[in-house]
Design a protein around this motif. Structure first.
Motif, PDB file in Angstrom:
ATOM      1  N   ARG A 166       0.690  -1.146  -0.012  1.00  0.00           N
ATOM      2  CA  ARG A 166      -0.270   0.092   0.044  1.00  0.00           C
ATOM      3  C   ARG A 166       0.803   0.743   0.250  1.00  0.00           C
ATOM      4  N   ILE A 167       2.264   1.080  -0.463  1.00  0.00           N
ATOM      5  CA  ILE A 167       3.291   2.556  -0.273  1.00  0.00           C
ATOM      6  C   ILE A 167       2.723   3.002  -1.705  1.00  0.00           C
ATOM      7  N   THR A 168       2.606   4.579  -1.450  1.00  0.00           N
ATOM      8  CA  THR A 168       2.451   4.604  -3.111  1.00  0.00           C
ATOM      9  C   THR A 168       3.389   5.357  -3.720  1.00  0.00           C
ATOM     10  N   VAL A 169       2.781   5.658  -5.403  1.00  0.00           N
ATOM     11  CA  VAL A 169       4.260   6.629  -5.996  1.00  0.00           C
ATOM     12  C   VAL A 169       4.938   8.271  -5.211  1.00  0.00           C
ATOM     13  N   GLU A 170       3.370   8.416  -4.668  1.00  0.00           N
ATOM     14  CA  GLU A 170       3.620  10.082  -4.239  1.00  0.00           C
ATOM     15  C   GLU A 170       4.437   9.896  -3.135  1.00  0.00           C
ATOM     16  N   LEU A 171       4.328   8.604  -2.167  1.00  0.00           N
ATOM     17  CA  LEU A 171       4.613   8.687  -0.302  1.00  0.00           C
ATOM     18  C   LEU A 171       6.337   8.677  -1.193  1.00  0.00           C
ATOM     19  N   ILE A 172       6.659   7.590  -1.561  1.00  0.00           N
ATOM     20  CA  ILE A 172       7.746   7.455  -2.391  1.00  0.00           C
ATOM     21  C   ILE A 172       8.519   9.055  -2.760  1.00  0.00           C
ATOM     22  N   LEU A 173       7.806   9.616  -3.377  1.00  0.00           N
ATOM     23  CA  LEU A 173       8.497  11.169  -4.325  1.00  0.00           C
ATOM     24  C   LEU A 173       8.635  12.175  -2.661  1.00  0.00           C
ATOM     25  N   GLU A 174       7.346  12.164  -2.084  1.00  0.00           N
ATOM     26  CA  GLU A 174       7.338  13.018  -0.858  1.00  0.00           C
ATOM     27  C   GLU A 174       8.909  12.623   0.034  1.00  0.00           C
ATOM     28  N   LYS A 175       8.594  11.896  -0.032  1.00  0.00           N
ATOM     29  CA  LYS A 175      10.089  11.267   1.072  1.00  0.00           C
ATOM     30  C   LYS A 175      11.748  11.589   0.438  1.00  0.00           C
ATOM     31  N   LEU A 176      11.733  11.298  -1.160  1.00  0.00           N
ATOM     32  CA  LEU A 176      12.647  11.568  -1.627  1.00  0.00           C
ATOM     33  C   LEU A 176      12.927  12.941  -1.549  1.00  0.00           C
ATOM     34  N   LEU A 224       9.713   6.473 -10.041  1.00  0.00           N
ATOM     35  CA  LEU A 224       9.876   7.396 -10.317  1.00  0.00           C
ATOM     36  C   LEU A 224      10.082   7.258 -11.678  1.00  0.00           C
ATOM     37  N   ALA A 225      10.052   6.225 -12.635  1.00  0.00           N
ATOM     38  CA  ALA A 225       9.534   6.017 -13.743  1.00  0.00           C
ATOM     39  C   ALA A 225       8.640   7.053 -14.524  1.00  0.00           C
ATOM     40  N   PHE A 226       7.655   5.855 -12.948  1.00  0.00           N
ATOM     41  CA  PHE A 226       6.306   6.125 -13.263  1.00  0.00           C
ATOM     42  C   PHE A 226       6.069   7.760 -13.276  1.00  0.00           C
ATOM     43  N   ALA A 227       6.447   8.528 -12.223  1.00  0.00           N
ATOM     44  CA  ALA A 227       6.164   9.541 -12.168  1.00  0.00           C
ATOM     45  C   ALA A 227       6.982  10.535 -13.788  1.00  0.00           C
ATOM     46  N   ARG A 228       7.698   9.946 -14.082  1.00  0.00           N
ATOM     47  CA  ARG A 228       8.464  10.780 -14.865  1.00  0.00           C
ATOM     48  C   ARG A 228       7.337  10.280 -16.177  1.00  0.00           C
ATOM     49  N   ASN A 229       6.986   9.544 -16.727  1.00  0.00           N
ATOM     50  CA  ASN A 229       6.196   9.208 -17.966  1.00  0.00           C
ATOM     51  C   ASN A 229       5.170  10.137 -17.615  1.00  0.00           C
ATOM     52  N   ALA A 230       4.005  10.130 -16.277  1.00  0.00           N
ATOM     53  CA  ALA A 230       3.035  10.665 -16.252  1.00  0.00           C
ATOM     54  C   ALA A 230       3.186  12.362 -16.246  1.00  0.00           C
ATOM     55  N   LEU A 231       4.388  12.624 -16.493  1.00  0.00           N
ATOM     56  CA  LEU A 231       4.798  14.362 -15.951  1.00  0.00           C
ATOM     57  C   LEU A 231       4.960  14.834 -17.642  1.00  0.00           C
ATOM     58  N   ARG A 232       5.730  13.315 -18.385  1.00  0.00           N
ATOM     59  CA  ARG A 232       4.995  14.184 -20.356  1.00  0.00           C
ATOM     60  C   ARG A 232       4.025  13.883 -20.973  1.00  0.00           C
TER      61      ARG A 232
END
Length: 78
Positions: free
Chosen positions: A23-33, A58-66
């Motif tokens: 249940r660890i979100t991409v959002e949580l990982i980005l916030e921590k970094l 990180l790759a998921f976030a990159r692709n979402a922002l593209r």
């Protein structure tokens, strides 16, 4: 075919993208970094994560922002 490391399901974390099997979100990982935590610190705090999963987030976030979307930034009121 390999199992995807990042998935989204409406019944898990309200459909936010998460690391598969957690249940660890991409959002949580980005916030921590963004807060300055290292990958090793994140891995120590979340033993179910892998280094590969963090890079997949990180790759998921990159692709979402593209996507062809313009994100307006708040202008400094000064």
């Amino acid at each position: 075919m390999d199992k995807p490391l990042i998935v989204s399901h409406p019944n898990i974390m309200m459909g936010k993208p998460v690391v598969t099997g957690t249940r660890i979100t991409v959002e949580l990982i980005l916030e921590k970094l963004a807060a300055g935590e290292t990958i090793d610190q994140i891995l120590a705090a979340h033993p179910r994560l892998s280094r590969e999963a963090i890079f997949a987030a990180l790759a998921f976030a990159r692709n979402a922002l593209r996507a062809d979307v313009i994100y307006p930034l708040a202008e400094d009121a000064a």
